[in-house]
Design an enzyme around this catalytic site. Sequence first.
Site: not given
Length: 294
Positions: A178-179, A186, A195, A221
């Site tokens: 997971d980022i 965002n 994106d 993500e």
Amino acid sequence: MNLKVKDSLIQQAESPRGLLYRMVIAYTCLAVLVIFTTALTQSNHEHINFYFVVNFFTIIILTWFIRKSFNIMSRASYVATLRIGLFLLLNSTLISMAGGLNVLDNSTTSVSAAMLYAPAIIIITHSFNKYITSVNSNYQSAVSLAFTDELTGLPNRRHLNFKLKEIENKRCTICIADIDYFKNINDTWGHEMGDKVLASVGLKLMNLSSNNLFIARSGGEEFCIIITEATDAAAQIRNICAFLEGGCNGGVNITLSVGAATKEANEMSSWVMERADAALYQAKNSGRNRIVFN
């Protein structure tokens, strides 16, 4: 929005317009009428036998086939070539009918019908080969689109599900990455930057993929990593995390939290995914930017 998707592989025109296919039908009807009338005029009606019936129904089938070919919504040259081949075959059958009714002599019938039949079969065979090549190419493109994530270029969730079924009886390591703080990216720079980060991460991960290292975007993500080779999985995961760090991800430095679980050959993939997911939450709750095995 109501999106309607047709359930046929080859889409057909609902109402083909144009005079060409009507001219073919009119030509066929006129040719049959002339041949039949000529036979009756020459008192050859005793030759209306099984041979004539076979040719007559063959002509009907070929005319129907030509008519249907105009329903194919394609500008490809092989479609027009197929119609030409069918038209030649139609004329060969018309000549055979005329010979069967003694409108033409046997020698003229044999030579004329053969001169049309041979090129017709060659043209139809060539067109059919082109058609098969086109269908296979379109099928491969459709499969690729169906199993590829549009943004990252990685295998998507559907592809991942097939991979999980494939490894049901194999020993491997399943990881969920997971980022870290992706929501902040965002919120701070906008979804367009988010994106770009995902696309950049996807490109990097794609370069790492191999026969023994399957990487897919499982959603949002999150990325799923499946290591099938019996090697040091922890070292591979650390190398992946290190490879992704840096400022090339849309200009944003990123780190990963990773949950990993080892799958034995007798374990179900879904259970191991749950363990990897639980390990991911441990990694995130304990400060992020780390790898946790469960």
